[in-house]
Motif scaffolding. Sequence first.
Motif, PDB file in Angstrom:
ATOM      1  N   CYS A  80      39.661  41.073  39.428  1.00 39.52           N
ATOM      2  CA  CYS A  80      39.644  39.885  38.566  1.00 39.52           C
ATOM      3  C   CYS A  80      38.334  39.767  37.795  1.00 39.52           C
ATOM      4  O   CYS A  80      38.195  38.882  36.957  1.00 39.52           O
ATOM      5  N   ARG A  95      34.234  38.467  48.759  1.00 41.71           N
ATOM      6  CA  ARG A  95      35.486  37.815  49.157  1.00 41.71           C
ATOM      7  C   ARG A  95      35.588  37.856  50.668  1.00 41.71           C
ATOM      8  O   ARG A  95      35.161  38.823  51.300  1.00 41.71           O
ATOM      9  N   CYS A 155      35.878  42.801  42.451  1.00 43.16           N
ATOM     10  CA  CYS A 155      37.322  42.527  42.477  1.00 43.16           C
ATOM     11  C   CYS A 155      37.919  42.882  41.118  1.00 43.16           C
ATOM     12  O   CYS A 155      37.232  42.821  40.092  1.00 43.16           O
ATOM     13  N   CYS A 158      41.464  34.347  44.239  1.00 47.88           N
ATOM     14  CA  CYS A 158      41.895  34.688  42.886  1.00 47.88           C
ATOM     15  C   CYS A 158      43.307  35.266  42.922  1.00 47.88           C
ATOM     16  O   CYS A 158      43.940  35.331  43.973  1.00 47.88           O
ATOM     17  N   HIS A 187      36.901  34.206  46.982  1.00 47.63           N
ATOM     18  CA  HIS A 187      35.610  34.471  46.336  1.00 47.63           C
ATOM     19  C   HIS A 187      34.654  33.312  46.570  1.00 47.63           C
ATOM     20  O   HIS A 187      35.067  32.139  46.527  1.00 47.63           O
ATOM     21  N   GLN A 214      44.343  38.148  42.983  1.00 45.55           N
ATOM     22  CA  GLN A 214      44.541  39.333  43.830  1.00 45.55           C
ATOM     23  C   GLN A 214      45.013  38.935  45.232  1.00 45.55           C
ATOM     24  O   GLN A 214      45.509  39.768  45.981  1.00 45.55           O
TER      25      GLN A 214
HETATM   26 ZN   LIG Z   1      39.147  38.364  42.522  1.00 42.53          ZN
END
Ligand SMILES: [Zn+2]
Length: 454
Positions: A324, A330, A322, A257, A264, A259
């Motif tokens: 997100c 992750r 996370c 993602c 993920h 980040q």
């Molecule tokens: Zn994420």
Amino acid sequence: MEHWNAELESMPWRDVERWQATQVDAFLPALRARSPLYARLHGAASPRVADLADLRALPFTTKDDLRTAQDAASAGAPFGANQGVPSSAIVQALSSSGTTGRPLYYALTARDVETFTDAIATVWFAAGIRSDDVVAHLVGLPMVAGGLPYADGFRRVGATLCWLGGFPTERILADMRRLRATALLATTSFALHLAERWDEGGRETDVASSLRKVLGGGEPGLHHAEIRSRIAAGLGGADVRETMGLGDVLPSMWGECGQRDGMHFCAQRSVAVELVDPATGDPVAWREGATGELVYTTFARDATPVVRYRSRDHALVTGVGCACGRTSPRMRCIGRTDDMLIYKGMNVFPAALRDVVAERFAGTVQPFVRIWKERAGQVRFDDAIAVDVETLAALDDGARARLGRAIEAEVRSRLQVRIAATVVAPGSLPRGTYKSPLVAVRPTPPAEGKPDAP
Ligand SMILES: [Zn+2]
């Protein structure tokens, strides 16, 4: 926050696993009747799966099991002992790349295609692909897991698919400019290759680059800062994201993602994933910093399904939850379980060792190393592991020795492993792609005083 499968991607992970357990529980009983492979592997075992932990009652499935199943292929069942449906229900065959040995074949029903497409679209979306993207799909072989299934995923997201894989590099470089490609998907080594030649496309076409996103996969290594920045810089500052999957299970299941801190898990609607200790097979809990082998169960697969499949991929969990909003674990893939070395009882991954050296000494040394074994098949080391590290610039003897000691200290503090570093001159280590083997067997020196064999 934008997610593709909003409900499953934001549900607490424990709840996702509970829901998956109900799916697996419904899937397993019929499997033995459909698949001779699982009739043999599971025998009479038919545990109730109220929790994914209950899967421990079932044996793992290995690549060798799939090969044996393939060997049982017949006219009525070309996919062998794990063909879970009649041939008339199969709409597509896929194969492993088969770079070593005979390829393995996988079959898809129409429902399996839908399952793949949904999961892969989820990965692409997590990795930043949107409907206004023009994606250059640079995998050259439609038949492999990264071929048609990846293309289906891009179309599902609504992006413009430009399947350029298979053309010569010059054509790819020019077509990407003319089509105003905003994103590309390639293996790590091909992305590196393109990064080195990217400007040629501009000279050829006189069209400015529209490229903003790079999806890499198919090989580990993209989490490596040096490799990533080299790709990003060569491709005009593009946003580089890593993705990962497995032909035996589902070709893309993990995506990074915004980040950019690990990939993920994005296939929660159709695949359950476990983390296990590769030596004991015991489960390992998903928590930041944990490592283990990824094991998969496809609970929505009609044609060649797998239950507790040992991927041999070794993961480092970078987090659960996370910023997100995605709740799935992750991870970074830090190597193959097959590559694992053991130093005084501790697991050591050559790729992890390389990463420590390359990250800490970036700008001084090349981002690859050579690890020496005394003999093929050696896994255990009781003495310091011999490692060659190549400098970018020539150094005098004193500076080389100091750098060697600094590298040994860094590896010891980060990995608790003793190495004996030899700093070698620029150009000394064998070149090749990023996938060059990290481990070599030291040639035996000729025994002194012994006459040559006649
Ligand atoms: Zn994420």
